[in-house]
Each structure stands twice: as C-alpha cells, then as structure tokens.
Scaffold this motif. Structure first.
Motif, short mmCIF file in Angstrom:
data_model
loop_
_atom_site.label_atom_id
_atom_site.label_comp_id
_atom_site.label_asym_id
_atom_site.label_seq_id
_atom_site.Cartn_x
_atom_site.Cartn_y
_atom_site.Cartn_z
N ASP A 7 0.88 -1.12 -0.07
CA ASP A 7 -0.03 0.19 -0.24
C ASP A 7 0.95 1.09 0.05
OD1 ASP A 7 1.00 0.50 2.64
OD2 ASP A 7 -1.03 0.03 3.59
N ARG A 10 1.15 3.78 2.08
CA ARG A 10 2.10 4.08 3.24
C ARG A 10 3.35 3.24 3.36
NH1 ARG A 10 3.22 3.01 8.40
NH2 ARG A 10 2.91 4.68 10.01
N SER A 48 -1.19 12.25 -0.90
CA SER A 48 -0.85 11.03 -0.08
C SER A 48 0.19 10.90 0.98
CB SER A 48 -0.68 10.03 -1.42
OG SER A 48 -0.54 8.67 -0.78
N HIS A 101 -1.00 12.74 3.97
CA HIS A 101 -2.22 11.89 4.39
C HIS A 101 -1.78 10.75 5.73
CE1 HIS A 101 -5.85 9.82 4.78
NE2 HIS A 101 -5.22 8.57 4.62
N HIS A 102 -0.59 10.36 5.30
CA HIS A 102 -0.14 9.38 5.95
C HIS A 102 0.79 9.72 7.17
CE1 HIS A 102 -1.88 6.01 3.82
NE2 HIS A 102 -1.63 6.56 2.60
#
Length: 191
Positions: A2, A4, A38, A41-42
């Motif tokens: 994924d 992350r 992204s 976001h992580h």
C-alpha cells in the motif's frame, strides 16, 4: 504494497543512499509514486516519515541478527554465522550509515532507534558470547560485553574501510581478523 508502505520503503532507500538532507519530500514522492497529498495523508511531514523509515530499518536489522544469533548450532557457531552473513559491504549498513548523518544524530527522536538498535545488538552478542564461555567454546578471559562491542565496531568499521577502498574484500578481511582473534581455530570462510 500500500501507499504508506511504499512511502516508508522509498524513504529507507533514500536515507541509505543520500542521507537525511538529500532525502527531500519530492524525491520520496518520485521514488514511491505518491502524490504530495498522499504523503501528508499518512505522515505529518518529512521528520515523521523519516522516523518510520529509520525505525523499520532498525527493526529489520534486529530481526536478521536475532534469526542468526538464535538459530541452529553452538553459541560460537551462531556468532560466526552472524558475522559472516552475506552483506553488501560497499553499500554499508543502513542503520550504521545514519550515525554519520549529522541531522539524524542531532534529532533525539531520529537518533533513538539507531542508538537502541546498536545497544540491543551489543547486548545480544554479549549474551551469546557468555553462553559460549559457559559451554567451554570460548576462553573465560574476554569480557563478553567488551568483546561484543568490539565485534560491532569491526562490522561497522569494515563497511567504512571497504567503501574507502572500493573493495568488499577489505570488509571480509576485517571479519576474518576479528574471528581469528576471537576463535583462533575458526574455519576459513568460503570464497
């Protein structure tokens, strides 16, 4: 994998190759294929992502060392297995190289997993060496903690010498020399 995980793995590689300053958010995004949104976001930012990457590298080093140090064979055979494990000597240790990065060492949070990993490794090796002494494989004279510290220093110094000489054989010679001092009858490595 994924996003992350891709971010963490990309950061691990970049830290190993370029160090903290050379690992820009843009380079991480390009390597991982992640967009800026992204990434944030992580992770809160580069320090947060770098900490996750450094922690992962430290965990991997511990897991590999533990597998060898608790594997089959006598305690001394396990130490020899650990020291002679196949390594990319010219690339160096992903955790050890961080000690040469002033930005990592200046940040207590980033330094902590590095410091804890080397402390753990010295302690784990000392424990196995003490087992070797108790079993009569190793003379009672060398202090296990001091010997373990010297072995870790040889490993890390071997990387430095090999990189300076651009010759992985220099690393192998450092290990052979340490083993020759520790176990005069150590079997020669296969070349």
């Amino acid at each position: 994998m994924d996003m992350r995980e891709r971010l963490i793995e990309s950061t691990r590689e970049l830290l190993w190759e370029r160090g903290y300053v050379g690992t820009s958010p843009r380079a991480i995004q390009e390597r991982s294929g992640a967009g800026q949104g992204s990434m944030y976001h992580h992770f809160r930012g580069k320090p947060d992502l770098a900490l996750a990457a450094i922690t992962r590298s430290a965990e991997d080093l511990r897991a590999r060392a533990e597998a060898e140090l608790s594997g089959g064979g006598t305690p001394l055979e396990r130490v020899v297995t650990y020291l002679r494990r196949e390594r990319d000597a010219l690339r160096g240790c992903p955790v050890g190289r961080l000690t040469q990065d002033p930005d990592v060492m200046a940040d207590p949070a980033l330094r902590r997993p590095v410091e804890e990993t080397f402390s753990w490794l010295r302690g784990r090796l000392a424990g196995v060496l003490a087992q070797a002494q108790a079993g009569g494989e190793l003379a009672a004279a060398p202090d296990p903690a001091a010997t373990a510290t010297a072995l870790v220093a040889v490993l890390q110094g071997g990387y430095v010498l090999a990189r300076a000489a651009a010759d992985a054989e220099v690393y192998a010679q450092a290990i052979d020399g340490a083993l020759g001092l520790l176990v005069p009858a150590a079997p020669p490595r296969s070349r």
